[in-house]
Design an enzyme around this catalytic site. Structure first.
Site, PDB file in Angstrom:
ATOM      1  N   ASP A 272     101.529 -18.115  85.530  1.00 63.41           N
ATOM      2  CA  ASP A 272     101.980 -17.510  84.266  1.00 63.41           C
ATOM      3  C   ASP A 272     102.705 -18.535  83.394  1.00 63.41           C
ATOM      4  O   ASP A 272     102.983 -18.268  82.225  1.00 63.41           O
ATOM      5  CB  ASP A 272     102.898 -16.306  84.532  1.00 63.41           C
ATOM      6  CG  ASP A 272     104.037 -16.638  85.468  1.00 63.41           C
ATOM      7  OD1 ASP A 272     103.775 -17.071  86.598  1.00 63.41           O
ATOM      8  OD2 ASP A 272     105.204 -16.478  85.068  1.00 63.41           O
ATOM      9  N   ASN A 273     103.003 -19.693  83.948  1.00 67.01           N
ATOM     10  CA  ASN A 273     103.640 -20.746  83.165  1.00 67.01           C
ATOM     11  C   ASN A 273     102.668 -21.895  82.906  1.00 67.01           C
ATOM     12  O   ASN A 273     103.088 -23.021  82.630  1.00 67.01           O
ATOM     13  CB  ASN A 273     104.883 -21.280  83.888  1.00 67.01           C
ATOM     14  CG  ASN A 273     105.958 -20.216  84.013  1.00 67.01           C
ATOM     15  OD1 ASN A 273     106.006 -19.282  83.225  1.00 67.01           O
ATOM     16  ND2 ASN A 273     106.822 -20.356  85.007  1.00 67.01           N
TER      17      ASN A 273
HETATM   18  P1  AMP Z   1     109.926 -17.148  83.560  1.00 62.48           P
HETATM   19  O1  AMP Z   1     110.935 -17.526  84.559  1.00 62.48           O
HETATM   20  O2  AMP Z   1     110.400 -17.351  82.139  1.00 62.48           O
HETATM   21  O3  AMP Z   1     108.596 -17.782  83.756  1.00 62.48           O
HETATM   22  O4  AMP Z   1     109.757 -15.579  83.704  1.00 62.48           O
HETATM   23  C1  AMP Z   1     109.034 -14.935  84.730  1.00 62.48           C
HETATM   24  C2  AMP Z   1     108.927 -13.471  84.390  1.00 62.48           C
HETATM   25  O5  AMP Z   1     110.205 -12.847  84.446  1.00 62.48           O
HETATM   26  C3  AMP Z   1     108.396 -13.169  83.010  1.00 62.48           C
HETATM   27  O6  AMP Z   1     107.670 -11.977  83.067  1.00 62.48           O
HETATM   28  C4  AMP Z   1     109.659 -13.002  82.209  1.00 62.48           C
HETATM   29  O7  AMP Z   1     109.448 -12.262  81.020  1.00 62.48           O
HETATM   30  C5  AMP Z   1     110.543 -12.267  83.204  1.00 62.48           C
HETATM   31  N1  AMP Z   1     111.967 -12.483  82.927  1.00 62.48           N
HETATM   32  C6  AMP Z   1     112.660 -13.621  83.111  1.00 62.48           C
HETATM   33  N2  AMP Z   1     113.946 -13.457  82.770  1.00 62.48           N
HETATM   34  C7  AMP Z   1     114.090 -12.185  82.349  1.00 62.48           C
HETATM   35  C8  AMP Z   1     115.185 -11.388  81.862  1.00 62.48           C
HETATM   36  N3  AMP Z   1     116.425 -11.868  81.734  1.00 62.48           N
HETATM   37  N4  AMP Z   1     114.924 -10.097  81.523  1.00 62.48           N
HETATM   38  C9  AMP Z   1     113.695  -9.589  81.630  1.00 62.48           C
HETATM   39  N5  AMP Z   1     112.633 -10.270  82.083  1.00 62.48           N
HETATM   40  C10 AMP Z   1     112.819 -11.555  82.445  1.00 62.48           C
HETATM   41 MG    MG Z   2     107.224 -17.779  82.369  1.00 59.05          MG
END
Ligand code: AMP
Ligand code: MG
Length: 506
Positions: A272-273
């Site tokens: 997803d990244n």
């Molecule tokens: P990431 O770490 O940005 O790649 O996020 C992984 C997943 O977790 C994605 O679906 C983000 O939208 C979700 N996510 C990360 N941080 C938050 C947060 N504080 N609140 C809601 N969703 C989050």
């Molecule tokens: Mg992400």
């Protein structure tokens, strides 16, 4: 026009005078609703503009109002804060949260989606390139699961500085347009922290995981439509899903080699990244290495070292295989595609290696390195690892070491002799090169966003001092040029300054 916020009258006056124009031209919002949930950002208490990237804004065709003078400037700042906090949804925006899934550390998570981000819309900038404008930290969405939808100042400023530094290093990346303080606290393990919203600009936010979710759900029509959309938007010359796969492979192999060449560790290369456009995306616990070691890991959540520095090329292949698997599901005759998809994925390691060789060849002064030059490069890197040499400073010191001053290069190694014995072979090889010092000066940055500097910058910003943020941004905007007043930013961390772990951007 939707107006929310503090309700204070002086502030309302600014809002009515809104003059800033963003030329939105949205295509994702025109796709069917299976791809997203339409939702406005959740307003924040007291938006305050911390940073605005005016040069990028101009590139995107964001035109400020015509009035000038101090009052107009103040009004403009307030307006930017309102828009990029999510309190005022500008005309032409059609805000939404995107749906996607992804493999996180190798395990499939069937639904992720923008849990703390809102796509305001797309603009076609001055270069004719279509780009997304997205708010990150903009409140809860249907995809937030347990999260609060918010971000705190630290990761927002980290992503701002690192993504802009990456761009100045010439590496494909999402950009940072604005950072706004929310005036609200965000609760994390450390306690209550100042909240912030980052405005991110990307060629798109299509991820490998965007394809995976529709493939896993057996939603073939959506998958095909997404494939068509991705081709039109990013690779109009690509022929069908396998053409798309090939194009993503080429961009990702180039990207990962570019990361390697500056000692960058993404930290969370989940699918997803992993961007379809081949941009670096989702800066979380990423970091640039100081001392070189191939197995370096910073991310506090990467306990197995899955996303360690030297694993990145392999993970790129793994992620591409997931994209291949998803794309195949969209076909009428999946079996017929398997062979071609396998061949495309299997060719990736050689492509990454070729890009790596080209970049690392240049780093030691060889304009067009061949496989025969590989041992010279790997020999240096083994000596660097054993000698605890600083990645950035060692390569940059080679510029001087080539024909004048090798003192700085030698000093990088615990045992300076380790450098000298390598340098004998190196100088012999460089006799065949026309201008190795120039090649190296263009391939070896002087400045990278060192972790301890980022941490210190965040600490200052939390205390209300944005000067270190501004200085880092300014110096890192010209990373290949020695800047007289920035000697301290070349220095690796002292023992007590070493940052051993970085934390996720939540
Ligand atoms: P990431 O770490 O940005 O790649 O996020 C992984 C997943 O977790 C994605 O679906 C983000 O939208 C979700 N996510 C990360 N941080 C938050 C947060 N504080 N609140 C809601 N969703 C989050
Ligand atoms: Mg992400």
């Amino acid at each position: 026009m939707r107006i929310c916020g503090s309700g204070n009258l002086a502030f309302a006056a600014y809002v009515w005078a809104m003059t800033l124009h963003i030329p939105f031209d949205n295509t994702y919002a025109a796709l069917p609703p299976v791809f997203y949930t339409k939702q406005a950002p959740v307003p924040v208490k007291a938006p305050e503009l911390l940073a605005y990237n005016a040069a990028l804004g101009a590139e995107l065709g964001i035109v400020p109002g015509e009035a000038s003078g101090e009052a107009a400037d103040q009004a403009e700042q307030a307006e930017l804060a309102e828009i990029f906090a999510g309190n005022h949804v500008p005309e032409g925006s059609d805000p939404l949260a995107q749906l996607y899934a992804g493999h996180q550390f190798g395990n499939y998570n069937p639904q992720l989606g923008d849990g703390r981000a809102i796509l305001l819309g797309e603009v076609v900038g001055t270069g004719g390139q279509r780009r997304d404008i997205q708010l990150k930290g903009s409140g809860r969405t249907p995809y937030s699961r347990g999260g609060d939808g918010r971000a705190w100042l630290g990761p927002v400023l980290r992503e701002y500085v690192v993504s802009e530094a990456m761009h100045s290093l010439g590496i494909s990346t999402t950009r940072a347009l604005a950072a706004v303080a929310t005036g609200e606290l965000v609760w994390r393990e450390q306690g209550g922290l100042p909240g912030a919203v980052l405005t991110r600009v990307a060629s798109s936010h299509l991820r490998v995981g965007t394809f995976q979710i529709f493939a896993a759900r057996g939603e073939q029509a959506a998958l095909r439509q997404l494939t068509e959309y991705a081709i039109q938007r990013h690779y109009p010359e690509a022929d069908g899903p396998m053409g798309l796969l090939r194009a993503v492979r080429d961009r990702q192999s180039e990207l990962i080699a570019a990361w390697m060449s500056v000692g960058f560790i993404h930290g969370v290369m989940n699918t997803d990244n992993s961007s379809i456009s081949g941009e670096t995306i989702d800066y979380g616990p990423c970091a640039f290495m100081d001392v070189y070691h191939p197995s370096t890991v910073f991310s506090s959540i990467d306990r197995m070292g899955r996303y360690a520095y030297s694993n990145q090329p392999d993970i790129g292949v793994w992620n591409l295989a997931q994209l291949a698997t998803a794309l195949i599901q969209g076909s009428e005759d999946p079996q017929a595609m398997v062979e071609e998809a396998t061949e495309i994925v299997h060719a990736m390691p050689a492509l990454t290696e070729a890009a790596w060789l080209r970049r690392f060849g240049a780093k030691i002064g060889i304009a067009e390195a061949t496989r025969e030059d590989m041992p010279l490069i790997t020999d240096l890197m083994q000596r660097m690892a054993a000698g605890q040499a600083d990645f950035t400073n060692t390569f940059r010191a080679l510029v001087d070491a080539v024909d004048s001053d090798a003192a700085s290069a030698r000093a990088q190694f615990l045992d300076p002799e380790a450098f000298e014995s390598w340098a004998t072979d190196w100088r012999a090889r460089l006799e065949r090169e026309a201008d190795p010092a120039a090649v190296m000066a263009a391939a070896n940055p002087v400045y990278i966003p060192r972790n301890h500097r980022i941490e210190a910058m965040i600490e200052a910003a939390v205390a209300g001092d944005m000067a270190p943020f501004e200085r880092l941004n300014a110096v890192l905007s010209d990373p290949f040029t020695v800047q007289p007043d920035a000697e301290d930013l070349r220095r690796p961390p002292a023992k007590h300054e070493v940052v051993a772990a970085t934390f996720c951007g939540t």
